[in-house]
Design an enzyme around this catalytic site. Structure first.
Site, PDB file in Angstrom:
ATOM      1  N   ALA A 157      53.965  18.707  12.662  1.00 51.22           N
ATOM      2  CA  ALA A 157      54.815  17.847  11.837  1.00 51.22           C
ATOM      3  C   ALA A 157      55.830  17.089  12.684  1.00 51.22           C
ATOM      4  O   ALA A 157      56.312  17.586  13.701  1.00 51.22           O
ATOM      5  CB  ALA A 157      55.552  18.690  10.792  1.00 51.22           C
ATOM      6  N   CYS A 158      56.146  15.874  12.222  1.00 49.68           N
ATOM      7  CA  CYS A 158      57.227  15.084  12.827  1.00 49.68           C
ATOM      8  C   CYS A 158      57.852  14.237  11.728  1.00 49.68           C
ATOM      9  O   CYS A 158      57.627  14.468  10.538  1.00 49.68           O
ATOM     10  CB  CYS A 158      56.711  14.228  13.985  1.00 49.68           C
ATOM     11  SG  CYS A 158      55.694  12.819  13.476  1.00 49.68           S
ATOM     12  N   GLY A 159      58.639  13.245  12.100  1.00 49.92           N
ATOM     13  CA  GLY A 159      59.320  12.427  11.108  1.00 49.92           C
ATOM     14  C   GLY A 159      58.425  11.436  10.408  1.00 49.92           C
ATOM     15  O   GLY A 159      58.422  11.316   9.185  1.00 49.92           O
ATOM     16  N   GLY A 161      54.876  10.869  11.299  1.00 49.84           N
ATOM     17  CA  GLY A 161      53.454  11.177  11.330  1.00 49.84           C
ATOM     18  C   GLY A 161      52.730  10.684  12.555  1.00 49.84           C
ATOM     19  O   GLY A 161      51.606  11.110  12.826  1.00 49.84           O
ATOM     20  N   PHE A 186      57.815  13.965   7.660  1.00 47.28           N
ATOM     21  CA  PHE A 186      58.903  14.364   6.773  1.00 47.28           C
ATOM     22  C   PHE A 186      59.512  13.178   6.037  1.00 47.28           C
ATOM     23  O   PHE A 186      60.111  13.337   4.978  1.00 47.28           O
ATOM     24  CB  PHE A 186      59.997  15.080   7.569  1.00 47.28           C
ATOM     25  CG  PHE A 186      59.584  16.410   8.130  1.00 47.28           C
ATOM     26  CD1 PHE A 186      59.086  17.409   7.305  1.00 47.28           C
ATOM     27  CD2 PHE A 186      59.701  16.674   9.487  1.00 47.28           C
ATOM     28  CE1 PHE A 186      58.713  18.641   7.806  1.00 47.28           C
ATOM     29  CE2 PHE A 186      59.332  17.904  10.010  1.00 47.28           C
ATOM     30  CZ  PHE A 186      58.835  18.883   9.173  1.00 47.28           C
TER      31      PHE A 186
END
Length: 228
Positions: A157-159, A161, A186
């Protein structure tokens, strides 16, 4: 007074793909691949993103939207691997998630790097609050320390994608086979998607910093006033 504004509109809004039949997750989150140009070879980061896209299309990496992520962790046996840099994770993070950053702050102070930092600050850093970063050369080794079992289910996961796509591709290349990708990152999550979030900010806004953060707070205030 109703204000409609998407503070994340400058991040990836990844459309569908050239007529191929794909899942709804893929159509919504995957961007068309870049064509190779012999005169302008793809950078390593672009190659990683292209490889990740192919892995997602083939089903080797499973796209999981934010609304299904908590269930994948609690019921599906996934462990969440947050690969955002430390300054984003400090603002907001999913409780219980692991953390290994794919990118770290570039601390090189050579003349060329300093020049790049000044350019970055003027065009990006001042507005977004993002540091000038470099790829974490120890990324795989650090992941192997926290998740030594390469059969483990890992939701990367990251901010936005994009960075998590690159990270998932690297992990797949190094033997991790049960990978999930937080589709859209996210930034596309809602308050109800994760039962427990730590930090002072919302997950959706953790990538926003610098001058844009103050505009965000102003617009949130105006939205609240408009609803009264």
């Amino acid at each position: 007074m109703a204000i409609r504004w998407n503070p994340l509109s400058t991040t990836c809004s990844l459309p569908g793909t050239h007529g191929r039949r794909e899942s709804s997750h893929q159509q919504h989150f995957l961007a068309p691949p870049r064509r190779a140009n012999p005169h302008h070879p793809l950078t390593p980061n672009a190659v990683l993103s292209s490889n990740a896209r192919q892995l997602i299309e083939s089903g080797a990496i499973r796209p999981i939207p934010p609304r299904e992520a908590a269930s994948a962790v609690m019921d599906g046996g996934f462990v969440m691997l947050d690969i955002r840099p430390e300054w984003e994770r400090e603002k907001a993070r999913v409780a219980g998630s692991l953390h290994v950053p794919l990118f770290v702050e570039d601390r090189d102070n050579g003349p060329l790097t300093l020049l790049k930092k000044w350019v970055h600050f003027g065009y990006i850093g001042l507005w977004t609050g993002q540091y000038f970063t470099t790829l974490n050369s120890d990324f795989i080794e650090q992941v192997e320390e926290v998740v030594p079992d390469k059969d483990a289910r890992i939701l990367v996961a990251c901010g936005e994608g994009l960075r998590s796509m690159m990270a998932a591709s690297k992990l797949h290349d190094h033997g991790y086979q049960n990978l999930g990708w937080l589709a859209g990152g996210f930034n596309r999550s809602k308050d109800s998607d994760f039962p427990e979030v730590e930090g002072a900010e919302k997950l959706q806004y953790a990538t926003i910093g610098g001058a844009s953060y103050f505009f965000l707070q102003l617009l949130i205030l105006l939205q609240a006033v408009g609803k009264e």
